[in-house]
Design a protein around this motif. Structure first.
Motif, PDB file in Angstrom:
ATOM      1  N   SER A  81       0.831  -1.202   0.000  1.00 51.81           N
ATOM      2  CA  SER A  81       0.000   0.000   0.000  1.00 51.81           C
ATOM      3  C   SER A  81       0.865   1.250   0.000  1.00 51.81           C
ATOM      4  N   LYS A  92       0.401   5.692   0.571  1.00 45.01           N
ATOM      5  CA  LYS A  92      -0.460   6.831   0.888  1.00 45.01           C
ATOM      6  C   LYS A  92      -0.173   7.941  -0.121  1.00 45.01           C
ATOM      7  N   ARG A 152      -0.948  11.907  -0.914  1.00 42.90           N
ATOM      8  CA  ARG A 152      -1.436  13.174  -0.387  1.00 42.90           C
ATOM      9  C   ARG A 152      -1.632  14.168  -1.532  1.00 42.90           C
ATOM     10  N   GLN A 166     -10.138  15.964  -0.801  1.00 43.82           N
ATOM     11  CA  GLN A 166      -9.577  14.958   0.108  1.00 43.82           C
ATOM     12  C   GLN A 166      -8.098  15.257   0.272  1.00 43.82           C
ATOM     13  N   GLU A 185      -5.840  13.124   1.583  1.00 43.35           N
ATOM     14  CA  GLU A 185      -5.017  11.957   1.304  1.00 43.35           C
ATOM     15  C   GLU A 185      -5.886  10.709   1.159  1.00 43.35           C
ATOM     16  N   VAL A 186      -5.352   9.728   0.460  1.00 39.61           N
ATOM     17  CA  VAL A 186      -6.001   8.417   0.342  1.00 39.61           C
ATOM     18  C   VAL A 186      -4.905   7.358   0.451  1.00 39.61           C
ATOM     19  N   THR A 187      -5.297   6.176   0.853  1.00 42.18           N
ATOM     20  CA  THR A 187      -4.367   5.046   0.900  1.00 42.18           C
ATOM     21  C   THR A 187      -4.864   3.989  -0.069  1.00 42.18           C
ATOM     22  N   THR A 202       4.775   7.317   1.175  1.00 38.22           N
ATOM     23  CA  THR A 202       3.876   8.443   0.931  1.00 38.22           C
ATOM     24  C   THR A 202       4.305   9.190  -0.322  1.00 38.22           C
ATOM     25  N   THR A 229       3.210  12.616  -2.735  1.00 40.49           N
ATOM     26  CA  THR A 229       2.423  13.852  -2.737  1.00 40.49           C
ATOM     27  C   THR A 229       2.228  14.345  -4.167  1.00 40.49           C
TER      28      THR A 229
END
Length: 216
Positions: free
Chosen positions: A68, A70, A72, A89, A91-93, A173, A175
């Motif tokens: 997975s 994340k 942003r 939104q 952020e989403v994962t 993560t 972005t």
């Protein structure tokens, strides 16, 4: 034996002249790039996936991986554009290879019609080549009437090839950021009926249907 002082001064003057010329070229180049920033950035993004730019894909992979990540989202507006612009939104994962859909809202705060065009960037820069956009509003002029707001969709996925890159193994993560700049040329466009034209924005419903049709 030391060179004559006049010769030394002559060489020094030549070096200073070359330095001044080089600095002049750099300054002129920077000015030119400031005017051509968006077109050049668009060409660069279309040609490469490096330096924080992304790839464009027709559809997501047929199967997502267990890993997975994340994602942003950030939204910025240049000072000369009177808009409010932000992701709906933060952020989403998602699993690597899984399709995602997010929306950004833009609102014209001016008392007159304005238009803007967005550029984007992905960080860390090294993962830009693995970030694939299926649908995006970037580099397309967007026009808004006074007080008008609109939702703009972005569908995307992270390429499973990222798991084979040891240099990106620690990335958890990503972005995605957009910056809107004023598009004065689009604001001045007038159609055959004498009314200002507007660029089509990706409707929320259309973006949602497209995302639903992508393989999960």
């Amino acid at each position: 034996m030391a060179a004559p002082r006049s010769t030394s001064r002559h060489h020094s003057a030549k070096r200073n002249g070359r330095l001044a010329l080089a600095l002049g070229v750099v300054v002129c180049g920077m000015v030119g790039l400031s005017f051509a920033a968006v077109p050049l950035y668009r060409v660069f993004c279309q040609v490469t996936g490096l330096g924080g730019t992304t790839q464009v894909a027709q559809e997501a992979p047929a199967q997502a991986l267990e890993r997975s990540v994340k994602v942003r989202f950030e939204g910025f507006v240049a000072k000369d554009l009177p808009w409010r612009f932000a992701p709906e939104q933060r952020e989403v994962t998602l699993r690597v290879g899984e399709s995602g859909l997010v929306f950004f809202k833009a609102e014209n705060l001016a008392a007159h019609r304005t238009a803007g065009v967005a550029t984007f960037n992905v960080t860390p820069l090294k993962v830009g080549q693995y970030f694939n956009k299926v649908q995006c509003f970037c580099f397309t002029s967007q026009a808004l009437e006074p007080g008008e707001s609109v939702d703009m969709g972005v569908s995307f996925f992270v390429d499973p090839a990222i798991v084979e890159d040891a240099n990106a193994a620690e990335v958890g993560t990503i972005t995605l950021s957009y910056t809107f700049f004023a598009d004065a040329e689009a604001e001045a466009e007038v159609d055959r009926d004498g009314e200002a034209t507007t660029s089509a924005l990706p409707p929320r419903e259309a973006a949602a249907r497209q995302s639903a049709a992508l393989p999960q």
